[in-house]
Motif scaffolding. Structure first.
Motif, PDB file in Angstrom:
ATOM      1  N   ASP A  16     -13.465  22.531  41.308  1.00 38.44           N
ATOM      2  CA  ASP A  16     -12.486  23.202  40.447  1.00 38.44           C
ATOM      3  C   ASP A  16     -11.737  22.191  39.588  1.00 38.44           C
ATOM      4  O   ASP A  16     -11.559  22.400  38.381  1.00 38.44           O
ATOM      5  CB  ASP A  16     -11.508  24.013  41.302  1.00 38.44           C
ATOM      6  CG  ASP A  16     -10.503  24.760  40.465  1.00 38.44           C
ATOM      7  OD1 ASP A  16     -10.925  25.580  39.612  1.00 38.44           O
ATOM      8  OD2 ASP A  16      -9.292  24.532  40.655  1.00 38.44           O
ATOM      9  N   GLU A  17     -11.327  21.095  40.182  1.00 43.31           N
ATOM     10  CA  GLU A  17     -10.602  20.054  39.439  1.00 43.31           C
ATOM     11  C   GLU A  17     -11.492  19.436  38.352  1.00 43.31           C
ATOM     12  O   GLU A  17     -11.029  19.198  37.234  1.00 43.31           O
ATOM     13  CB  GLU A  17     -10.099  18.974  40.393  1.00 43.31           C
ATOM     14  CG  GLU A  17      -9.298  17.892  39.719  1.00 43.31           C
ATOM     15  CD  GLU A  17      -8.009  18.392  39.070  1.00 43.31           C
ATOM     16  OE1 GLU A  17      -7.592  17.795  38.060  1.00 43.31           O
ATOM     17  OE2 GLU A  17      -7.437  19.383  39.557  1.00 43.31           O
ATOM     18  N   LEU A  18     -12.747  19.185  38.675  1.00 40.35           N
ATOM     19  CA  LEU A  18     -13.663  18.633  37.668  1.00 40.35           C
ATOM     20  C   LEU A  18     -13.842  19.618  36.510  1.00 40.35           C
ATOM     21  O   LEU A  18     -13.860  19.209  35.341  1.00 40.35           O
ATOM     22  CB  LEU A  18     -15.013  18.305  38.285  1.00 40.35           C
ATOM     23  CG  LEU A  18     -15.082  17.091  39.197  1.00 40.35           C
ATOM     24  CD1 LEU A  18     -16.490  16.934  39.752  1.00 40.35           C
ATOM     25  CD2 LEU A  18     -14.670  15.828  38.470  1.00 40.35           C
ATOM     26  N   ILE A  19     -13.983  20.885  36.819  1.00 43.52           N
ATOM     27  CA  ILE A  19     -14.147  21.893  35.768  1.00 43.52           C
ATOM     28  C   ILE A  19     -12.907  21.956  34.890  1.00 43.52           C
ATOM     29  O   ILE A  19     -13.003  22.028  33.663  1.00 43.52           O
ATOM     30  CB  ILE A  19     -14.477  23.266  36.385  1.00 43.52           C
ATOM     31  CG1 ILE A  19     -15.873  23.238  37.002  1.00 43.52           C
ATOM     32  CG2 ILE A  19     -14.364  24.376  35.336  1.00 43.52           C
ATOM     33  CD1 ILE A  19     -16.194  24.439  37.878  1.00 43.52           C
ATOM     34  N   GLY A  27     -20.319  18.904  35.560  1.00 41.92           N
ATOM     35  CA  GLY A  27     -21.518  18.583  36.331  1.00 41.92           C
ATOM     36  C   GLY A  27     -21.976  17.161  36.100  1.00 41.92           C
ATOM     37  O   GLY A  27     -22.387  16.465  37.033  1.00 41.92           O
ATOM     38  N   CYS A  28     -21.886  16.712  34.847  1.00 45.18           N
ATOM     39  CA  CYS A  28     -22.267  15.322  34.528  1.00 45.18           C
ATOM     40  C   CYS A  28     -21.321  14.335  35.198  1.00 45.18           C
ATOM     41  O   CYS A  28     -21.759  13.273  35.669  1.00 45.18           O
ATOM     42  CB  CYS A  28     -22.251  15.111  33.015  1.00 45.18           C
ATOM     43  SG  CYS A  28     -23.535  16.032  32.157  1.00 45.18           S
ATOM     44  N   GLU A  29     -20.044  14.670  35.258  1.00 47.76           N
ATOM     45  CA  GLU A  29     -19.079  13.790  35.917  1.00 47.76           C
ATOM     46  C   GLU A  29     -19.355  13.707  37.418  1.00 47.76           C
ATOM     47  O   GLU A  29     -19.312  12.615  38.006  1.00 47.76           O
ATOM     48  CB  GLU A  29     -17.652  14.284  35.669  1.00 47.76           C
ATOM     49  CG  GLU A  29     -16.590  13.476  36.352  1.00 47.76           C
ATOM     50  CD  GLU A  29     -16.506  12.015  35.913  1.00 47.76           C
ATOM     51  OE1 GLU A  29     -15.973  11.196  36.693  1.00 47.76           O
ATOM     52  OE2 GLU A  29     -16.963  11.680  34.790  1.00 47.76           O
ATOM     53  N   ASP A  35     -23.895   8.960  41.509  1.00 53.33           N
ATOM     54  CA  ASP A  35     -24.659   7.749  41.192  1.00 53.33           C
ATOM     55  C   ASP A  35     -23.875   6.487  41.521  1.00 53.33           C
ATOM     56  O   ASP A  35     -24.417   5.525  42.060  1.00 53.33           O
ATOM     57  CB  ASP A  35     -25.065   7.740  39.722  1.00 53.33           C
ATOM     58  CG  ASP A  35     -26.105   8.792  39.388  1.00 53.33           C
ATOM     59  OD1 ASP A  35     -26.735   9.335  40.325  1.00 53.33           O
ATOM     60  OD2 ASP A  35     -26.266   9.090  38.189  1.00 53.33           O
ATOM     61  N   ARG A  36     -22.574   6.507  41.214  1.00 48.08           N
ATOM     62  CA  ARG A  36     -21.722   5.355  41.513  1.00 48.08           C
ATOM     63  C   ARG A  36     -21.669   5.114  43.019  1.00 48.08           C
ATOM     64  O   ARG A  36     -21.771   3.978  43.487  1.00 48.08           O
ATOM     65  CB  ARG A  36     -20.316   5.609  40.954  1.00 48.08           C
ATOM     66  CG  ARG A  36     -19.656   4.406  40.399  1.00 48.08           C
ATOM     67  CD  ARG A  36     -18.348   4.618  39.644  1.00 48.08           C
ATOM     68  NE  ARG A  36     -17.698   5.910  39.674  1.00 48.08           N
ATOM     69  CZ  ARG A  36     -17.736   6.810  38.684  1.00 48.08           C
ATOM     70  NH1 ARG A  36     -18.414   6.580  37.594  1.00 48.08           N
ATOM     71  NH2 ARG A  36     -17.087   7.944  38.792  1.00 48.08           N
ATOM     72  N   SER A  37     -21.529   6.198  43.790  1.00 51.77           N
ATOM     73  CA  SER A  37     -21.492   6.070  45.248  1.00 51.77           C
ATOM     74  C   SER A  37     -22.811   5.528  45.783  1.00 51.77           C
ATOM     75  O   SER A  37     -22.828   4.685  46.676  1.00 51.77           O
ATOM     76  CB  SER A  37     -21.189   7.427  45.886  1.00 51.77           C
ATOM     77  OG  SER A  37     -19.885   7.849  45.560  1.00 51.77           O
ATOM     78  N   ARG A  38     -23.927   6.020  45.227  1.00 50.87           N
ATOM     79  CA  ARG A  38     -25.245   5.524  45.643  1.00 50.87           C
ATOM     80  C   ARG A  38     -25.381   4.040  45.354  1.00 50.87           C
ATOM     81  O   ARG A  38     -25.855   3.263  46.188  1.00 50.87           O
ATOM     82  CB  ARG A  38     -26.345   6.299  44.923  1.00 50.87           C
ATOM     83  CG  ARG A  38     -27.748   5.874  45.354  1.00 50.87           C
ATOM     84  CD  ARG A  38     -28.822   6.329  44.403  1.00 50.87           C
ATOM     85  NE  ARG A  38     -28.530   5.815  43.063  1.00 50.87           N
ATOM     86  CZ  ARG A  38     -28.714   6.503  41.951  1.00 50.87           C
ATOM     87  NH1 ARG A  38     -29.199   7.710  41.969  1.00 50.87           N
ATOM     88  NH2 ARG A  38     -28.415   5.963  40.777  1.00 50.87           N
ATOM     89  N   ASP A  39     -24.939   3.631  44.156  1.00 51.28           N
ATOM     90  CA  ASP A  39     -25.034   2.218  43.779  1.00 51.28           C
ATOM     91  C   ASP A  39     -24.200   1.322  44.688  1.00 51.28           C
ATOM     92  O   ASP A  39     -24.547   0.159  44.898  1.00 51.28           O
ATOM     93  CB  ASP A  39     -24.604   2.030  42.323  1.00 51.28           C
ATOM     94  CG  ASP A  39     -25.567   2.679  41.338  1.00 51.28           C
ATOM     95  OD1 ASP A  39     -26.711   3.014  41.733  1.00 51.28           O
ATOM     96  OD2 ASP A  39     -25.162   2.871  40.171  1.00 51.28           O
ATOM     97  N   LEU A  40     -23.119   1.884  45.236  1.00 54.52           N
ATOM     98  CA  LEU A  40     -22.274   1.129  46.162  1.00 54.52           C
ATOM     99  C   LEU A  40     -22.805   1.182  47.598  1.00 54.52           C
ATOM    100  O   LEU A  40     -22.245   0.550  48.497  1.00 54.52           O
ATOM    101  CB  LEU A  40     -20.838   1.668  46.127  1.00 54.52           C
ATOM    102  CG  LEU A  40     -20.086   1.450  44.819  1.00 54.52           C
ATOM    103  CD1 LEU A  40     -18.757   2.211  44.840  1.00 54.52           C
ATOM    104  CD2 LEU A  40     -19.849  -0.034  44.580  1.00 54.52           C
ATOM    105  N   GLY A  41     -23.872   1.974  47.809  1.00 54.60           N
ATOM    106  CA  GLY A  41     -24.448   2.088  49.141  1.00 54.60           C
ATOM    107  C   GLY A  41     -23.736   3.089  50.030  1.00 54.60           C
ATOM    108  O   GLY A  41     -23.946   3.100  51.243  1.00 54.60           O
ATOM    109  N   ASN A  42     -22.911   3.947  49.447  1.00 51.98           N
ATOM    110  CA  ASN A  42     -22.172   4.920  50.233  1.00 51.98           C
ATOM    111  C   ASN A  42     -22.916   6.258  50.200  1.00 51.98           C
ATOM    112  O   ASN A  42     -22.677   7.098  49.336  1.00 51.98           O
ATOM    113  CB  ASN A  42     -20.753   5.075  49.665  1.00 51.98           C
ATOM    114  CG  ASN A  42     -19.863   5.893  50.569  1.00 51.98           C
ATOM    115  OD1 ASN A  42     -20.327   6.753  51.293  1.00 51.98           O
ATOM    116  ND2 ASN A  42     -18.560   5.613  50.507  1.00 51.98           N
TER     117      ASN A  42
END
Length: 69
Positions: A16-19, A27-29, A35-42
């Motif tokens: 809701d906050e993102l919308i 959705g892109c955000e 993607d950022r979390s994946r890149d950090l290994g989380n």
């Protein structure tokens, strides 16, 4: 959509906050945050943001999805 994501109150609030903040780009955000979390290994936050991304898409459909009682 054949299956529904498992959701909790926090994910609904995040979607809701993102919308509210990003409008059509919500959705892109969410995808960018995943993607950022994946890149950090989380992997936990990666999976959560992907769920939020799916929820944003689901919330943007202007009709009821699935069985309506």
């Amino acid at each position: 959509m054949d299956s529904y994501p498992y959701l909790d109150r926090r994910e609904v609030a995040e979607a809701d906050e993102l919308i509210r903040t990003f409008g059509e780009d919500a959705g892109c955000e969410a995808a960018a945050r995943a993607d950022r979390s994946r890149d950090l290994g989380n992997h936990v936050h990666f999976a959560r943001w992907r769920q939020v991304e799916r929820l944003v898409v689901l919330m943007s459909i202007p009709r009821a999805v699935g069985t309506v009682h």
